[in-house]
Design a protein around this motif. Structure first.
Motif, PDB file in Angstrom:
ATOM      1  N   GLU A 164       0.840  -1.209   0.000  1.00  0.00           N
ATOM      2  CA  GLU A 164       0.000   0.000   0.000  1.00  0.00           C
ATOM      3  C   GLU A 164       0.870   1.252   0.000  1.00  0.00           C
ATOM      4  N   ALA A 165       1.931   1.227   0.804  1.00  0.00           N
ATOM      5  CA  ALA A 165       2.827   2.384   0.884  1.00  0.00           C
ATOM      6  C   ALA A 165       3.466   2.648  -0.471  1.00  0.00           C
ATOM      7  N   PHE A 166       3.924   1.585  -1.121  1.00  0.00           N
ATOM      8  CA  PHE A 166       4.557   1.762  -2.435  1.00  0.00           C
ATOM      9  C   PHE A 166       3.553   2.310  -3.440  1.00  0.00           C
ATOM     10  N   ARG A 167       2.341   1.707  -3.454  1.00  0.00           N
ATOM     11  CA  ARG A 167       1.321   2.172  -4.407  1.00  0.00           C
ATOM     12  C   ARG A 167       0.955   3.634  -4.151  1.00  0.00           C
ATOM     13  N   TRP A 168       0.879   4.017  -2.868  1.00  0.00           N
ATOM     14  CA  TRP A 168       0.543   5.403  -2.540  1.00  0.00           C
ATOM     15  C   TRP A 168       1.618   6.350  -3.086  1.00  0.00           C
ATOM     16  N   ILE A 169       2.872   5.993  -2.888  1.00  0.00           N
ATOM     17  CA  ILE A 169       3.978   6.830  -3.386  1.00  0.00           C
ATOM     18  C   ILE A 169       3.910   6.918  -4.915  1.00  0.00           C
ATOM     19  N   GLN A 170       3.713   5.764  -5.545  1.00  0.00           N
ATOM     20  CA  GLN A 170       3.679   5.719  -7.012  1.00  0.00           C
ATOM     21  C   GLN A 170       2.530   6.568  -7.558  1.00  0.00           C
ATOM     22  N   ARG A 171       1.328   6.373  -6.987  1.00  0.00           N
ATOM     23  CA  ARG A 171       0.131   7.076  -7.468  1.00  0.00           C
ATOM     24  C   ARG A 171       0.233   8.584  -7.203  1.00  0.00           C
ATOM     25  N   THR A 172       0.689   8.944  -5.992  1.00  0.00           N
ATOM     26  CA  THR A 172       0.774  10.359  -5.631  1.00  0.00           C
ATOM     27  C   THR A 172       1.812  11.078  -6.480  1.00  0.00           C
ATOM     28  N   ALA A 173       2.931  10.409  -6.741  1.00  0.00           N
ATOM     29  CA  ALA A 173       3.962  11.022  -7.596  1.00  0.00           C
ATOM     30  C   ALA A 173       3.384  11.293  -8.989  1.00  0.00           C
ATOM     31  N   MET A 174       2.598  10.336  -9.506  1.00  0.00           N
ATOM     32  CA  MET A 174       1.986  10.541 -10.827  1.00  0.00           C
ATOM     33  C   MET A 174       0.994  11.692 -10.788  1.00  0.00           C
ATOM     34  N   ASN A 175       0.135  11.714  -9.749  1.00  0.00           N
ATOM     35  CA  ASN A 175      -0.874  12.780  -9.623  1.00  0.00           C
ATOM     36  C   ASN A 175      -0.228  14.150  -9.498  1.00  0.00           C
ATOM     37  N   GLN A 176       0.890  14.203  -8.779  1.00  0.00           N
ATOM     38  CA  GLN A 176       1.566  15.489  -8.559  1.00  0.00           C
ATOM     39  C   GLN A 176       2.582  15.796  -9.660  1.00  0.00           C
ATOM     40  N   ARG A 177       2.663  14.902 -10.639  1.00  0.00           N
ATOM     41  CA  ARG A 177       3.620  15.049 -11.750  1.00  0.00           C
ATOM     42  C   ARG A 177       5.035  15.305 -11.242  1.00  0.00           C
ATOM     43  N   THR A 178       5.423  14.485 -10.267  1.00  0.00           N
ATOM     44  CA  THR A 178       6.769  14.577  -9.720  1.00  0.00           C
ATOM     45  C   THR A 178       7.380  13.193  -9.738  1.00  0.00           C
ATOM     46  N   SER A 179       8.670  13.088  -9.450  1.00  0.00           N
ATOM     47  CA  SER A 179       9.305  11.773  -9.434  1.00  0.00           C
ATOM     48  C   SER A 179       9.031  11.100  -8.091  1.00  0.00           C
ATOM     49  N   MET A 180       9.130   9.764  -8.077  1.00  0.00           N
ATOM     50  CA  MET A 180       8.936   9.030  -6.828  1.00  0.00           C
ATOM     51  C   MET A 180      10.005   9.433  -5.824  1.00  0.00           C
ATOM     52  N   LYS A 181      11.206   9.712  -6.312  1.00  0.00           N
ATOM     53  CA  LYS A 181      12.293  10.108  -5.419  1.00  0.00           C
ATOM     54  C   LYS A 181      11.966  11.436  -4.737  1.00  0.00           C
ATOM     55  N   ALA A 182      11.516  12.415  -5.522  1.00  0.00           N
ATOM     56  CA  ALA A 182      11.189  13.736  -4.956  1.00  0.00           C
ATOM     57  C   ALA A 182      10.062  13.611  -3.932  1.00  0.00           C
TER      58      ALA A 182
END
Length: 199
Positions: A164-182
């Motif tokens: 869930e944590a990974f999916r949240w990071i992945q989805r939120t990064a896409m929604n915010q148009r930022t990298s997963m690292k950022a």
């Protein structure tokens, strides 16, 4: 399970075990796209068929399962599950270092097989998502470390599972148009939490 059946390649030199494995997989809705009896054939067929999963026995002729696993994993063709009759720590570590995503000790049952497949596919999806973001090796390592720490923070603070944590990071990064690292860095500096974003 997904609507598209998961395509599996089996590499096992013992015909009886291969047959058992195929039956177990098919009963669970997986599609066996190829069955081979040695490691070299496994590498060749995996490259040709691009299956969703490869199950490899360690003890095989021509090319052993660990060497085959390493070649398949390095090419990021598919997640690899390693089968063996031995559970020594040294073999488990060698399988992990070769890039195996999961490990099954014979004799195994369907109850062992299905969770191993889910774990292997989940880990592989994470790796592929991170690889897609970063090409440079050092950058990749750095990104993986930051994302791992951020996952840990979300798991501790929000009670999420690792997936869930990974999916949240992945989805939120896409929604915010930022990298997963950022995004992971902002989680670690506590500027982004799941409360801010619809799950």
């Amino acid at each position: 399970m997904t609507s598209e059946p998961i395509r599996v390649l089996i590499a096992e030199d013992e015909a009886l075990i291969r047959l058992d494995l195929k039956e177990m997989l098919e009963e669970e809705g997986y599609t066996v796209v190829a069955e081979v009896g040695d490691g070299q054939q496994a590498v060749d067929r995996a490259a040709e068929l691009r299956p969703d999963l490869v199950i490899l026995d360690i003890q095989m002729p021509v090319l052993d399962g660990l060497s085959a696993a390493e070649r398949i994993a390095t090419s990021r063709i598919a997640p690899v599950i390693v089968l063996t009759a031995f559970s020594q720590r040294e073999l488990v570590e060698r399988a992990r270092d070769a890039g195996a995503m999961a490990y099954l000790v014979k004799p195994f049952s369907k109850n062992d097989l299905v969770p191993a497949i889910e774990v292997a596919r989940g880990r592989f999806a994470e790796l592929t998502a991170l690889d897609g973001e970063v090409k440079d090796l050092e950058e990749r390592l750095e990104t993986r470390k930051v994302v791992e720490k951020a996952k840990g923070r979300l798991m501790a603070d929000q009670g999420m599972s690792e997936a869930e944590a990974f999916r949240w990071i992945q989805r939120t990064a896409m929604n915010q148009r930022t990298s997963m690292k950022a995004l992971a860095e902002s989680i670690l500096t506590a500027t982004a939490t799941p409360d801010e974003s619809p799950a």
